[in-house]
Design an enzyme around this catalytic site. Structure first.
Site, PDB file in Angstrom:
ATOM      1  N   TRP A 233       0.809  -1.222   0.000  1.00 16.39           N
ATOM      2  CA  TRP A 233       0.000   0.000   0.000  1.00 16.39           C
ATOM      3  C   TRP A 233       0.838   1.266   0.000  1.00 16.39           C
ATOM      4  O   TRP A 233       0.522   2.233  -0.700  1.00 16.39           O
ATOM      5  CB  TRP A 233      -1.016  -0.021   1.148  1.00 16.39           C
ATOM      6  CG  TRP A 233      -2.063  -1.049   0.862  1.00 16.39           C
ATOM      7  CD1 TRP A 233      -2.219  -2.253   1.481  1.00 16.39           C
ATOM      8  CD2 TRP A 233      -3.046  -1.005  -0.181  1.00 16.39           C
ATOM      9  NE1 TRP A 233      -3.241  -2.957   0.900  1.00 16.39           N
ATOM     10  CE2 TRP A 233      -3.772  -2.213  -0.118  1.00 16.39           C
ATOM     11  CE3 TRP A 233      -3.392  -0.074  -1.157  1.00 16.39           C
ATOM     12  CZ2 TRP A 233      -4.822  -2.513  -1.001  1.00 16.39           C
ATOM     13  CZ3 TRP A 233      -4.439  -0.366  -2.033  1.00 16.39           C
ATOM     14  CH2 TRP A 233      -5.137  -1.564  -1.953  1.00 16.39           C
TER      15      TRP A 233
ATOM     16  N   ASP B  84      -1.070   6.680   6.428  1.00 12.83           N
ATOM     17  CA  ASP B  84      -2.215   5.865   6.017  1.00 12.83           C
ATOM     18  C   ASP B  84      -2.498   4.869   7.131  1.00 12.83           C
ATOM     19  O   ASP B  84      -1.724   3.943   7.361  1.00 12.83           O
ATOM     20  CB  ASP B  84      -1.884   5.148   4.703  1.00 12.83           C
ATOM     21  CG  ASP B  84      -2.982   4.176   4.265  1.00 12.83           C
ATOM     22  OD1 ASP B  84      -4.029   4.116   4.925  1.00 12.83           O
ATOM     23  OD2 ASP B  84      -2.771   3.484   3.242  1.00 12.83           O
TER      24      ASP B  84
ATOM     25  N   LYS C 234     -12.514  -1.316   7.175  1.00 21.10           N
ATOM     26  CA  LYS C 234     -11.850  -2.380   7.941  1.00 21.10           C
ATOM     27  C   LYS C 234     -12.242  -2.299   9.419  1.00 21.10           C
ATOM     28  O   LYS C 234     -12.888  -3.199   9.931  1.00 21.10           O
ATOM     29  CB  LYS C 234     -10.337  -2.293   7.774  1.00 21.10           C
ATOM     30  CG  LYS C 234      -9.898  -2.683   6.368  1.00 21.10           C
ATOM     31  CD  LYS C 234      -8.894  -1.733   5.847  1.00 21.10           C
ATOM     32  CE  LYS C 234      -8.616  -1.820   4.355  1.00 21.10           C
ATOM     33  NZ  LYS C 234      -8.692  -3.072   3.669  1.00 21.10           N
TER      34      LYS C 234
HETATM   35  N1  PMP Z   1      -4.352   1.657   2.326  1.00 20.84           N
HETATM   36  C1  PMP Z   1      -4.437   0.484   2.974  1.00 20.84           C
HETATM   37  C2  PMP Z   1      -3.534   0.244   4.136  1.00 20.84           C
HETATM   38  C3  PMP Z   1      -5.366  -0.468   2.559  1.00 20.84           C
HETATM   39  O1  PMP Z   1      -5.454  -1.640   3.196  1.00 20.84           O
HETATM   40  C4  PMP Z   1      -6.222  -0.195   1.467  1.00 20.84           C
HETATM   41  C5  PMP Z   1      -7.295  -1.134   1.000  1.00 20.84           C
HETATM   42  N2  PMP Z   1      -7.165  -2.455   1.260  1.00 20.84           N
HETATM   43  C6  PMP Z   1      -6.064   1.031   0.807  1.00 20.84           C
HETATM   44  C7  PMP Z   1      -5.146   1.931   1.280  1.00 20.84           C
HETATM   45  C8  PMP Z   1      -6.886   1.371  -0.396  1.00 20.84           C
HETATM   46  O2  PMP Z   1      -8.164   1.659  -0.012  1.00 20.84           O
HETATM   47  P1  PMP Z   1      -9.354   1.783  -1.037  1.00 20.84           P
HETATM   48  O3  PMP Z   1      -9.612   0.424  -1.594  1.00 20.84           O
HETATM   49  O4  PMP Z   1     -10.445   2.317  -0.177  1.00 20.84           O
HETATM   50  O5  PMP Z   1      -8.930   2.737  -2.093  1.00 20.84           O
END
Ligand code: PMP
Length: 367
Positions: A105, A174, A198
């Site tokens: 990520w 994040d 989550k």
């Molecule tokens: N950051 C993290 C740590 C994630 O786990 C995720 C999604 N699994 C995201 C960003 C991306 O999020 P989204 O699918 O809402 O764009």
């Protein structure tokens, strides 16, 4: 009532049953309005109250001071991967940002940021994310506008056990997959972002918390819906916000408070994670943990069965048998393989221990 499964999904993930029950009770007629929350104007008095209560509860849980603004936006974590550089790259004329990449990520966030400025990689490059490289290898840029990191890597199961020191450079984080699973000091941060799906609700709403003095540096090409200053000025209502997702998030925030707040979430997360890691560590290599001990996530636990590379037949059997026992979403991310156990706030200690018991039996039969 159909039986509910035990859901170890990495997200969208399990919600507290109390929350689902309340939402279902209020589905057709919210608070005697004769409307579902889905059918309400985002500018109505009823919805304004839902939104301001959610913000007040979030501020309360995290002790957020007045000089931090709270936004509820659309576009997910991925939208914020763009919004962050679009709003902050310009904080310093060099237009460079420090990115600490510890998994999939943060890697995606850095790729997106490259479109809007220079990205300096603080950590040595690697394809295998199994921990946080030691301090002596870090390389900060002296002119960086901000330092970015991901507190919990959902795919690779790497979680920080400390807040990175940046010597005054704004810290951007994040927290999508461990938000509100433990207390943290917002004053150490410039910006924190978190998708809701989550730990704090369903997909659709992304929380952005931003320190006031960082507003106003937005690049001209920034889409207006992602312009933090515009959205702060309009209380997240420049465009239609994700109303129902905000309502569900509000119910979850209330649930967290009733359960004892972030300390209680933290304690519970430690009990759950320890139960799993203790089994992995005492399994003589039958279950192989992929992450270094000081960076093991409380939220997402990737593992292999049968050895460090995993034995495909055993892992397939594990998935099939857990499913038969009503436990779902334990398959590892396709880029990592194996198994991944996700233990967000709504997953109970009992559910976790149920899985651990299953894993002990599976090991006894299959080793
Ligand atoms: N950051 C993290 C740590 C994630 O786990 C995720 C999604 N699994 C995201 C960003 C991306 O999020 P989204 O699918 O809402 O764009």
């Amino acid at each position: 009532v159909p039986r509910r499964v035990i859901n170890f999904s990495p997200g969208p993930a399990k919600l507290p049953e109390k929350v689902l029950q309340q939402a279902s009770k209020e589905m057709l007629n919210y608070d005697n309005t004769g409307l579902s929350v889905m059918e309400m104007s985002h500018r109505s008095a009823e919805f304004s109250k839902i939104m301001s209560t959610a913000e007040a509860d979030l501020r309360d849980l995290l002790n957020i001071p007045d000089n931090y603004k709270v936004l509820f936006l659309q576009g997910g974590g991925s939208g914020q991967f763009a919004a962050i550089p679009l709003n902050l790259m310009n904080l310093k004329p060099a237009r460079v940002a420090d990115y600490k990449i510890t998994g999939a990520w943060s890697s995606k966030a850095a790729k997106e940021a490259e479109k809007y400025g220079k990205v300096n990689l603080v950590l040595p490059e690697t394809k295998k994310y199994t921990g946080i490289p030691c301090k002596s290898t870090w390389n900060f840029h002296p002119e960086a506008s901000y330092v970015y990191y991901c507190d919990n890597e959902t795919v690779h199961g790497v979680e920080y056990d400390h807040v990175p020191e940046t010597n005054g450079v704004p810290l951007v984080c994040d927290m999508s997959s461990n938000f509100l699973s433990r207390p943290f000091d917002i004053k150490k941060y410039g910006v924190v972002i978190a998708g809701a799906q989550k730990n704090i609700g369903c997909a659709g709403v992304t929380v952005v918390i931003i320190r006031e003095d960082l507003l106003g540096y937005t690049l001209p090409e920034c889409p207006i819906i992602f312009d933090y200053k515009v959205q702060v000025g309009m209380n997240s209502l420049y465009n239609t916000p994700p109303t129902y997702s905000i309502y569900i998030m509000g119910l979850v925030l209330n649930w967290i408070k009733e359960e004892g707040g972030l300390e209680a979430m933290y304690e519970r997360s430690l009990i759950k994670a320890r139960a799993v890691y203790d089994l992995l560590d005492s399994s003589d290599g039958f279950y192989h943990c992929l992450v270094a001990p000081n960076a093991r996530s409380r939220m997402n636990i990737p593992l292999r069965i049968g050895g460090p590379e995993g034995v495909p037949e055993l892992e397939k059997k594990f998935i099939e048998e857990t499913q038969k026992c009503g436990m779902i979403s334990l398959k590892g991310h396709r880029s990592v393989g194996g198994i991944r156990i996700s233990l967000y706030n709504a997953v109970t200690v009992e559910e976790t221990l149920h899985l651990v018991e299953f894993m002990k039996e599976f090991m006894a039969v299959n080793r």
